[in-house]
Design a protein around this motif. Structure first.
Motif, PDB file in Angstrom:
ATOM      1  N   GLY A 278      -8.993 -24.046 -11.752  1.00 15.15           N
ATOM      2  CA  GLY A 278      -9.761 -23.054 -11.009  1.00 15.15           C
ATOM      3  C   GLY A 278      -9.577 -21.678 -11.629  1.00 15.15           C
ATOM      4  N   LYS A 293     -15.505 -17.012  -7.779  1.00 15.66           N
ATOM      5  CA  LYS A 293     -14.289 -17.829  -7.878  1.00 15.66           C
ATOM      6  C   LYS A 293     -14.680 -19.298  -7.949  1.00 15.66           C
ATOM      7  CE  LYS A 293      -9.731 -18.526  -5.835  1.00 15.66           C
ATOM      8  NZ  LYS A 293      -8.791 -18.141  -4.733  1.00 15.66           N
ATOM      9  N   GLU A 295     -13.461 -23.149  -7.716  1.00 19.18           N
ATOM     10  CA  GLU A 295     -12.360 -23.900  -7.110  1.00 19.18           C
ATOM     11  C   GLU A 295     -11.727 -24.866  -8.107  1.00 19.18           C
ATOM     12  OE1 GLU A 295     -15.995 -26.530  -6.302  1.00 19.18           O
ATOM     13  OE2 GLU A 295     -15.526 -24.384  -6.442  1.00 19.18           O
ATOM     14  N   GLU A 296     -10.533 -25.301  -7.825  1.00 24.50           N
ATOM     15  CA  GLU A 296      -9.846 -26.290  -8.681  1.00 24.50           C
ATOM     16  C   GLU A 296     -10.676 -27.575  -8.742  1.00 24.50           C
ATOM     17  OE1 GLU A 296      -5.923 -27.006  -7.246  1.00 24.50           O
ATOM     18  OE2 GLU A 296      -5.299 -24.907  -7.363  1.00 24.50           O
ATOM     19  N   ILE A 298     -13.477 -28.171 -10.376  1.00 28.76           N
ATOM     20  CA  ILE A 298     -14.928 -28.035 -10.374  1.00 28.76           C
ATOM     21  C   ILE A 298     -15.544 -28.902 -11.462  1.00 28.76           C
ATOM     22  CG2 ILE A 298     -15.044 -26.044 -11.951  1.00 28.76           C
ATOM     23  CD1 ILE A 298     -17.247 -24.943 -10.041  1.00 28.76           C
TER      24      ILE A 298
END
Length: 371
Positions: A278, A293, A295-296, A298
Motif C-alpha cells: 500500500g 491512498k 490500500e494494501e 491493491i
C-alpha cells in the motif's frame, strides 16, 4: 436564463424539418413588427423565434444544441446563433414569410420587396486550447486581418436597382405573367454603389486592417466545436452588417490525462512492492496534483474514481470524474537474491491468485467504461 428553443417554437425534439419551418413561420407572423408596431415585447419574441429557427433548422447546429444546450453557441462571451438584428433575420429568413405581408415586403426592415442591408463575409480561425484552459475557461486575444470600409469612401444610389437592392423581372409562363425579385448583382443588395474611394481601397471600397479580438471561451468546450463572435468578420459595403468571426476549437493533447467527454483518465503505474504494502501517490489532475491512498494488496486493473475532478459540463450540470487506472509494474530484471525470494513463494498460498467473486473481469471493466 434563456428559454429552450423547442419551447419557443412550441415543437417536440423529434420535430421534422418541415414542422420546424412551419412552427417558425407561425411565430414570426404572429410577432412580426408590421403587425405589432412599437411593441418591444413582440419584437423580442420575434427575435427569439428567429434565433431558435436558425439553430434548429441546421442539422449540425441542432445536434450540438441537443447535446450541449445554449452553451454550445452562447458561451460566456456572446457566441452563438442569436444576437441577430432585424436585418439579419430578414436577410436570412425573409423567403419563409412568402406573401404574408403585402406581397413579400417587410416594412422598413428590408426583405422580399424592399431594400436590405448586405452582410459581410465571415472569417474563420482556429484556436488551440490546453486541457487546463478547457477545464477552467479562458479569454484569448487573437489578431484578425479583416476587411473594413476605407476612410473617405462615399456612396451613391445604385443605378441598376435605383436603391432598392433588388431587380424585378417579369416572365411569361403557361400560368400567366410571373414577377420575381432577385438581389441586384451590381450592389449586392445594398442599394448603393461606390461614388469615390481612396487609391488603396479595393473595388468595394475596403481595406485590410489587423484587429485584436478578445474571445471569452467557456469551460467545457470540445475539440471541433465552433463558436461565433458576432460582427467581427469582414465589413459589408455601405451601411451593411459586418460578418462574424467563426472560432474553431482545437484541443491540445495532455501529456498524462486522456479526455473522454467530461471524464478524464489517468494511468498510474506502481511497483509490485507498493501494490503489496500500500502507498500514497500524487495524481496529476487538471487543476494540480491530488494525493490518493492505495490500500494494501491493491490489484492491477483497479479503477479509482475521483468525483468532480474531470471537465465541467457546458450545461452547468457539474463536472465529470477523474478515473485512475492502477497498473502494477512487473520487474523484468532481478538479481539472484530477489529471484530466490519469489521462487520460494511460488507455492505459498498468499501468492496464489484468489480473485473474489465481486472482482470484475477485464471485459466487464471495458463494458462498464463504454456504457
Amino acid at each position: 436564463m434563456k428559454k429552450d428553443f423547442y419551447e419557443i417554437l412550441g415543437i417536440a425534439k423529434n420535430a421534422s424539418e418541415a414542422e420546424i419551418k412551419k412552427a417558425y413561420r407561425k411565430k414570426a407572423i404572429e410577432f412580426h413588427p408590421d403587425k405589432n408596431p412599437g411593441d418591444k415585447a413582440a419584437e423580442e419574441k420575434f427575435k427569439e423565434a428567429a434565433e431558435a429557427y436558425e439553430i434548429l433548422s441546421d442539422p449540425q447546429k441542432k445536434a450540438k444544441y441537443d447535446q450541449y444546450g445554449h452553451q454550445a453557441f452562447d458561451g460566456a462571451g456572446g457566441f452563438g446563433g442569436g444576437h441577430m438584428n432585424m436585418d439579419d433575420i430578414f436577410s436570412q429568413f425573409g423567403d419563409i414569410f412568402g406573401g404574408a405581408f403585402g406581397g413579400g415586403g417587410f416594412g422598413g426592415f428590408g426583405g422580399g420587396g424592399g431594400q436590405r442591408r448586405a452582410k459581410g463575409s465571415n472569417l474563420r480561425i482556429k484556436v488551440k486550447l490546453t486541457l487546463e484552459e478547457v477545464a477552467n475557461g479562458v479569454e484569448k486575444k487573437v489578431k484578425v486581418k479583416r476587411k473594413i470600409q476605407a476612410p473617405g469612401v462615399t456612396y451613391k444610389t445604385c443605378s441598376s436597382c435605383n436603391g432598392q437592392g433588388q431587380i424585378m423581372r417579369v416572365t411569361n409562363t403557361i400560368l400567366g405573367r410571373m414577377q420575381t425579385a432577385t438581389t441586384c448583382p451590381t450592389c449586392g443588395g445594398s442599394g448603393q454603389a461606390i461614388d469615390k474611394k481612396p487609391n488603396n481601397a479595393d473595388a468595394q471600397g475596403m481595406i485590410l486592417e489587423d484587429e485584436t479580438v478578445s474571445i471569452k471561451i467557456p469551460a467545457g468546450v470540445v475539440d471541433g466545436m465552433q463558436l461565433k463572435v458576432s460582427g467581427k468578420g469582414n465589413d459589408a459595403p455601405g451601411n451593411g452588417i459586418p460578418g462574424d468571426l467563426i472560432v474553431a476549437i482545437e484541443e491540445v493533447e495532455h501529456e498524462f490525462l486522456k479526455r473522454e467527454g467530461e471524464n478524464l483518465h489517468y494511468d498510474l503505474y506502481i511497483s509490485f512492492a507498493e501494490a503489496v504494502l500500500g502507498v500514497s501517490k500524487d495524481i496529476e489532475a487538471v487543476n494540480g496534483k491530488v494525493r490518493i491512498k492505495l490500500e494494501e494488496g491493491i490489484q492491477s486493473g483497479k479503477i479509482l474514481r475521483l468525483k468532480g475532478k474531470g471537465i465541467p459540463s457546458l450545461n452547468n450540470y457539474g463536472s465529470g470524474d477523474l478515473l485512475v487506472h492502477v497498473n502494477v509494474w512487473t520487474p523484468k530484471n532481478l538479481n539472484k537474491e530477489q529471484k530466490k525470494f519469489f521462487e520460494s513463494n511460488l507455492v505459498d498460498e498468499n501468492f496464489i491468485p484468489k480473485p473474489e467473486k465481486s472482482e470484475k473481469s477485464f471485459f466487464e471493466k471495458v463494458k462498464d467504461m463504454f456504457s
